[in-house]
Write an enzyme that holds these catalytic residues in place. Structure first.
Site, mmCIF file in Angstrom:
data_model
loop_
_atom_site.group_PDB
_atom_site.id
_atom_site.type_symbol
_atom_site.label_atom_id
_atom_site.label_comp_id
_atom_site.label_asym_id
_atom_site.label_seq_id
_atom_site.Cartn_x
_atom_site.Cartn_y
_atom_site.Cartn_z
ATOM 1 N N CYS A 1 0.890 -1.169 0.000
ATOM 2 C CA CYS A 1 0.000 0.000 0.000
ATOM 3 C C CYS A 1 0.915 1.202 0.000
ATOM 4 O O CYS A 1 1.498 1.547 1.024
ATOM 5 C CB CYS A 1 -0.906 0.000 1.231
ATOM 6 S SG CYS A 1 -1.851 1.532 1.397
ATOM 7 N N CYS B 1 -0.758 4.482 2.103
ATOM 8 C CA CYS B 1 -0.882 4.441 3.564
ATOM 9 C C CYS B 1 -0.312 3.104 4.018
ATOM 10 O O CYS B 1 0.894 2.897 3.886
ATOM 11 C CB CYS B 1 -2.300 4.721 4.051
ATOM 12 S SG CYS B 1 -3.665 3.993 3.153
ATOM 13 N N SER B 2 -1.127 2.199 4.516
ATOM 14 C CA SER B 2 -0.560 0.933 4.957
ATOM 15 C C SER B 2 -1.662 -0.118 5.031
ATOM 16 O O SER B 2 -1.673 -0.943 5.934
ATOM 17 C CB SER B 2 0.094 1.100 6.319
ATOM 18 O OG SER B 2 -0.821 1.733 7.177
ATOM 19 N N CYS B 3 -2.592 -0.074 4.078
ATOM 20 C CA CYS B 3 -3.744 -0.979 4.066
ATOM 21 C C CYS B 3 -3.289 -2.433 4.120
ATOM 22 O O CYS B 3 -2.311 -2.809 3.481
ATOM 23 C CB CYS B 3 -4.565 -0.740 2.805
ATOM 24 S SG CYS B 3 -5.232 0.926 2.722
#
Lengths: 215, 213
Positions: free
Chosen positions: B115, B118-120
């Site tokens: 991701c 962001c950091s999905c």
């Protein structure tokens, strides 16, 4: 927006800490729990993500991940009038509230299970693109909470899936519930990077219709 | 209610950065004591959420799903068609799995998930993400030089294997289904699940050893 979050393809970050754990410090676990268990009224996932993007870029790029979440939780709550700046800096409430019931581990598990929220919705407009179509992405930086990364701007790709309409982040970050058709678009590595590793490699992104035009 | 005002929230972030103590442990302690005093949550609830994610939710869930897909052709078909629905067989739906997509490795394709914005991550299936997955280095490099990234994880891909990188830019989440190793014929789903690693379901590991790690 062209913020520090848009990291795809950026250089000079060095080696990946391949053996790093999920948490290094206990406060990271506690911040994860705080973020999941407490939120100001009216918060949307898109406003949460967009607020993170507005952190000072040097801070965003240098502090531990959950430190960003901590600052973001405070910023979002101050913005919404849910806490004051003074309360956040002092760590004390100006007015104490009655303690709520404690959530057991089973209660937490139920809460976690209910987080499988759907972002799909039905809209009247038919999809503009079909699987197999060649598209070109918007070449321009987009304001607000865009989910079109800079590295995939102005690029030609192929639609490989249509997911129906999903809520649109640029609207969600403004508190609006508007949906657009969502597609998975496949790009050849050589169409994104002039110095790609292997031209047959593919990069797939999930992109909303307003980001796309026929090519 | 939120202002939904980019400039306003950015200014609040700058003020917080100027005035908060630099030690993040102190910052988290301040937020925790504030929300507990306000009556928004109890410390025990926070402890219990942490216990949930250390004891019950983690990559063993994803490994069970992969092992069943290897063992049960009907489940495999359902997982590929609609993974978000299929994981409900196990009761493993939850945070970020409603729009789950399973992508399969084959002899000539390797899948890698990132991701960049962001950091999905499919938390309900894999637990908390490793720090490297959330790092700037991984987010920056996985889409541009996936083969060098894989090499740092000890994966050397032949040139005739195509890499497919999945950048989680919407609410879809990706689960890599690694190839079932040879020599595991006749194994039970429990035996198979024991060899499926978290990294193999993110795509930073390719060949699973035919014995529990």
């Amino acid at each position: 927006m062209d913020g520090p979050q848009d990291l795809g393809g950026k250089e000079s970050f060095g080696a990946i800490e391949v053996d790093s754990p999920a948490y290094r410090e206990d406060w990271e676990r506690r911040q994860w729990a705080l973020s999941k268990l407490v939120a100001p009224p009216g918060l949307t996932i898109d406003w949460f993500r967009h607020a993170l993007e507005t952190m000072p870029p040097g801070v965003y790029l240098s502090v531990p991940y959950f430190q960003k979440w901590n600052a973001n939780d405070m910023a979002l709550a101050i913005d919404a009038g849910f806490y004051t700046m003074d309360e956040c800096l002092s760590g004390h409430a100006s007015e104490k509230g009655k303690p709520p019931d404690t959530l057991s581990v089973d209660d937490c598990e139920d809460l976690q299970r209910r987080m499988n929220r759907s972002f799909a919705t039905v809209i009247e407009e038919p999809p503009e693109f079909q699987v197999g179509d060649t598209i070109r992405t918007d070449p321009r930086p987009r304001p607000g909470h865009t989910r079109l990364p800079a590295y995939a701007r102005g690029a030609t790709g192929r639609v490989i899936a249509h997911h129906g309409a999903h809520l649109y982040p640029e609207a969600g970050a403004k508190g609006d519930h508007i949906a657009h058709h969502l597609y998975t678009v496949e790009f050849c590595a050589s169409d994104l990077w002039s110095d790609c590793e292997a031209s047959d490699d593919k990069i797939c992104l999930d992109l909303w219709e307003p980001y796309l035009a026929s090519a | 209610m939120p202002s939904f005002d980019t400039r306003k929230i950015g200014e609040i972030h700058r003020q917080l950065h100027t005035h908060l103590p630099s030690d993040p442990a102190l910052r988290v302690k301040a937020l925790e004591s504030l929300v507990v005093e306000k009556g928004l949550v109890t410390q025990e609830s926070i402890d219990n959420w942490i216990e949930l994610y250390s004891e019950r939710i983690g990559p063993k869930r994803g490994a069970e799903v992969v092992a069943r897909a290897w063992s049960d052709p009907d489940f495999h078909a359902r997982l590929i068609a609609d993974a978000g629905q299929a994981v409900k067989d196990f009761g493993y739906e939850g945070h970020a799995t409603e729009h789950l997509k399973a992508v399969e490795n084959t002899p000539d394709t390797h899948n890698l998930v990132v991701c960049t914005l962001c950091s999905c991550y499919p938390f309900s299936l894999l637990g908390m993400s490793p720090i490297w997955y959330r790092s700037s280095a991984y987010r920056a490099r996985a889409v541009k030089e996936p083969r060098k990234v894989l090499a740092e994880f000890g994966v050397t891909l032949p040139e005739d294997v195509t890499v497919r990188v999945w950048d989680s830019t919407a609410e879809l989440r990706y689960l890599v289904v690694p190839e079932r190793p040879k020599g595991t014929e006749g194994w039970s789903p429990e035996q198979l699940a024991a060899i499926v690693t978290r990294d193999s379901m993110i795509g930073t590991m390719r060949d699973l050893p035919p014995e529990p790690a």
